[in-house]
Design a protein around this motif. Structure first.
Motif, PDB file in Angstrom:
ATOM      1  N   LEU A 271       0.972  -1.065  -0.037  1.00  0.00           N
ATOM      2  CA  LEU A 271      -0.167  -0.146   0.038  1.00  0.00           C
ATOM      3  C   LEU A 271       0.629   1.356  -0.181  1.00  0.00           C
ATOM      4  O   LEU A 271       0.630   2.386  -0.671  1.00  0.00           O
ATOM      5  CB  LEU A 271      -0.864  -0.058   1.070  1.00  0.00           C
ATOM      6  CG  LEU A 271      -1.984   1.178   1.373  1.00  0.00           C
ATOM      7  CD1 LEU A 271      -3.057   1.204   0.140  1.00  0.00           C
ATOM      8  CD2 LEU A 271      -2.508   0.937   2.575  1.00  0.00           C
ATOM      9  N   GLY A 272       2.101   1.099   0.760  1.00  0.00           N
ATOM     10  CA  GLY A 272       2.813   2.363   0.859  1.00  0.00           C
ATOM     11  C   GLY A 272       3.600   2.543  -0.625  1.00  0.00           C
ATOM     12  O   GLY A 272       3.692   3.807  -1.067  1.00  0.00           O
ATOM     13  N   ILE A 273       3.900   1.444  -1.408  1.00  0.00           N
ATOM     14  CA  ILE A 273       4.492   1.745  -2.613  1.00  0.00           C
ATOM     15  C   ILE A 273       3.392   2.365  -3.604  1.00  0.00           C
ATOM     16  O   ILE A 273       3.507   3.190  -4.527  1.00  0.00           O
ATOM     17  CB  ILE A 273       4.948   0.269  -3.183  1.00  0.00           C
ATOM     18  CG1 ILE A 273       6.210  -0.298  -2.438  1.00  0.00           C
ATOM     19  CG2 ILE A 273       5.244   0.377  -4.739  1.00  0.00           C
ATOM     20  CD1 ILE A 273       6.509  -1.397  -2.698  1.00  0.00           C
ATOM     21  N   ILE A 274       2.244   1.813  -3.421  1.00  0.00           N
ATOM     22  CA  ILE A 274       0.931   2.298  -4.557  1.00  0.00           C
ATOM     23  C   ILE A 274       0.840   3.707  -4.326  1.00  0.00           C
ATOM     24  O   ILE A 274       0.568   4.807  -5.078  1.00  0.00           O
ATOM     25  CB  ILE A 274      -0.354   1.312  -4.091  1.00  0.00           C
ATOM     26  CG1 ILE A 274      -0.098  -0.046  -4.870  1.00  0.00           C
ATOM     27  CG2 ILE A 274      -1.427   1.888  -4.776  1.00  0.00           C
ATOM     28  CD1 ILE A 274      -1.087  -1.008  -4.274  1.00  0.00           C
TER      29      ILE A 274
ATOM     30  N   TRP B 114       1.208   6.530  -6.690  1.00  0.00           N
ATOM     31  CA  TRP B 114      -0.004   7.400  -7.169  1.00  0.00           C
ATOM     32  C   TRP B 114       0.154   9.141  -7.095  1.00  0.00           C
ATOM     33  O   TRP B 114      -0.014   9.807  -8.052  1.00  0.00           O
ATOM     34  CB  TRP B 114      -1.347   6.839  -6.419  1.00  0.00           C
ATOM     35  CG  TRP B 114      -2.327   7.693  -6.796  1.00  0.00           C
ATOM     36  CD1 TRP B 114      -3.450   7.602  -7.891  1.00  0.00           C
ATOM     37  CD2 TRP B 114      -3.010   8.900  -5.938  1.00  0.00           C
ATOM     38  NE1 TRP B 114      -4.297   8.561  -7.911  1.00  0.00           N
ATOM     39  CE2 TRP B 114      -4.214   9.416  -7.010  1.00  0.00           C
ATOM     40  CE3 TRP B 114      -2.854   9.518  -4.971  1.00  0.00           C
ATOM     41  CZ2 TRP B 114      -4.978  10.293  -6.405  1.00  0.00           C
ATOM     42  CZ3 TRP B 114      -3.450  10.587  -4.647  1.00  0.00           C
ATOM     43  CH2 TRP B 114      -4.552  11.164  -5.166  1.00  0.00           C
ATOM     44  N   ILE B 115       0.964   9.284  -5.843  1.00  0.00           N
ATOM     45  CA  ILE B 115       1.098  10.599  -5.760  1.00  0.00           C
ATOM     46  C   ILE B 115       2.465  11.059  -6.729  1.00  0.00           C
ATOM     47  O   ILE B 115       2.256  12.388  -7.449  1.00  0.00           O
ATOM     48  CB  ILE B 115       1.675  11.063  -4.396  1.00  0.00           C
ATOM     49  CG1 ILE B 115       0.446  10.728  -3.109  1.00  0.00           C
ATOM     50  CG2 ILE B 115       1.910  12.535  -4.161  1.00  0.00           C
ATOM     51  CD1 ILE B 115       0.569  10.887  -1.823  1.00  0.00           C
ATOM     52  N   GLY B 116       3.199  10.301  -6.883  1.00  0.00           N
ATOM     53  CA  GLY B 116       4.504  10.638  -8.009  1.00  0.00           C
ATOM     54  C   GLY B 116       3.716  10.767  -9.258  1.00  0.00           C
ATOM     55  O   GLY B 116       4.252  11.640 -10.118  1.00  0.00           O
TER      56      GLY B 116
ATOM     57  N   ALA C 294       6.118   6.950 -12.997  1.00  0.00           N
ATOM     58  CA  ALA C 294       6.191   6.555 -11.594  1.00  0.00           C
ATOM     59  C   ALA C 294       5.790   5.374 -11.219  1.00  0.00           C
ATOM     60  O   ALA C 294       6.444   4.416 -10.313  1.00  0.00           O
ATOM     61  CB  ALA C 294       4.941   7.661 -10.826  1.00  0.00           C
ATOM     62  N   TRP C 295       4.881   4.445 -11.987  1.00  0.00           N
ATOM     63  CA  TRP C 295       4.667   3.205 -11.757  1.00  0.00           C
ATOM     64  C   TRP C 295       5.698   2.340 -12.224  1.00  0.00           C
ATOM     65  O   TRP C 295       6.072   1.285 -11.863  1.00  0.00           O
ATOM     66  CB  TRP C 295       3.228   2.693 -12.422  1.00  0.00           C
ATOM     67  CG  TRP C 295       2.166   3.606 -12.019  1.00  0.00           C
ATOM     68  CD1 TRP C 295       1.526   4.758 -12.566  1.00  0.00           C
ATOM     69  CD2 TRP C 295       1.412   3.492 -10.728  1.00  0.00           C
ATOM     70  NE1 TRP C 295       0.550   5.200 -11.832  1.00  0.00           N
ATOM     71  CE2 TRP C 295       0.464   4.325 -10.747  1.00  0.00           C
ATOM     72  CE3 TRP C 295       1.659   2.299  -9.582  1.00  0.00           C
ATOM     73  CZ2 TRP C 295      -0.359   4.519  -9.548  1.00  0.00           C
ATOM     74  CZ3 TRP C 295       0.798   2.492  -8.746  1.00  0.00           C
ATOM     75  CH2 TRP C 295      -0.233   3.566  -8.455  1.00  0.00           C
TER      76      TRP C 295
END
Length: 278
Positions: A22-25, A29-31, A45-46
């Protein structure tokens, strides 16, 4: 504490794994949003999240194996393939190098992308640290403060014996099996990471110099981790009180400070008229 969220047969889905994912996602997402705001490809970012996750896990495991070399030699298979034994700074170093390599291959500015990703990385790190709390890992030294937390089934449990093994001073009258309340340093990191995120988020429209936001994040991340390490129960301290993570934290602060100064001087030189040319 909820170390295991779901267990189906022999498959265990841990709270740590879910929160790290969840932290990576969250960070990606913000990136992606920030990249698009800055006129770049949000899908980058992804792409980098995938590279960072794979190489970050490898780096986290390698760092742990080197740091605990005696355990690695005693049982290499367990050290390599167990779910335990992941160190953040190992993940950070390996993941960062992998992302830099990827950006160089794509011929994209590392600092421009770093500026866009910095707030998301701060928030994603804070989310991931909640997983450490839920699984009972990376707790702190004993405390009598009202928010102290006992980890009876932690990784490992916060027993007097384990605290003594970490070099903590525990009264001899307390048996090794007694579970003690300790600083919830995982939540300290989550709270401080949220502060770092809000600082970066508020400053991102104002710090227009390429690289400034990224280097500021490095410096703030180093300060955050250095402070938290003061309260951590650790067995890798040298010179009496300082941990290896604090040494790396000082390095991050110095790199961040140098980077901010460097990009500021370069931007000033580019905007100042050259008398000789005139």
């Amino acid at each position: 504490m909820y170390p295991v969220l779901i267990e189906i047969g022999g498959l265990k889905i841990t709270s740590f794994g879910v929160m790290v994912a969840l932290g990576i996602i969250t960070g990606a997402w913000i990136g992606a949003r920030e990249l698009r705001r800055r006129g770049m490809d949000g899908d980058l970012a992804w792409d980098l999240a995938g590279f960072g996750a794979v190489f970050g896990i490898l780096g986290a495991k390698l760092y742990y194996m080197i740091l605990h070399w005696d355990l690695t030699l005693a049982d290499p298979g367990r050290a390599l393939f167990s779910r335990a034994g992941l160190v953040w700074y190992g993940a950070f170093i390996a993941g960062t190098l992998a992302c830099i390599w990827r950006l160089k291959r794509l011929k994209v500015s590392v600092l421009r992308v770093g500026d866009a990703l910095a707030p998301g990385m701060a928030l994603g790190y804070g989310v991931g640290r909640i997983g450490c709390f839920l699984v009972g890992d990376d707790w702190g030294s004993p405390t009598t403060l009202p928010w102290g937390v006992k980890f009876p089934i932690g990784a490992p449990p916060s027993t007097a014996g384990n605290l003594r093994a970490f070099g903590e001073e525990v009264p001899a009258s307390i048996p090794d099996t007694e579970v003690l309340a300790v600083h919830p340093t995982q939540l300290y990191e989550t709270g401080m990471s949220l502060i770092v995120f809000f600082i970066l988020w508020r400053l991102r429209p104002r710090l227009a110099t390429t690289g400034m936001l990224f280097y500021l994040w490095l410096a703030l991340a180093g300060v955050e981790r250095f402070i938290v390490e003061i309260f951590r129960a650790k067995d890798d301290r040298f010179l009496g009180v300082f941990s290896v993570a604090q040494l790396i934290s000082v390095g991050l602060v110095l790199i961040g400070a140098w980077g901010m100064s460097h990009v500021a001087r370069r931007a000033h030189a580019q905007t100042t008229p050259n008398p000789a040319a005139a």
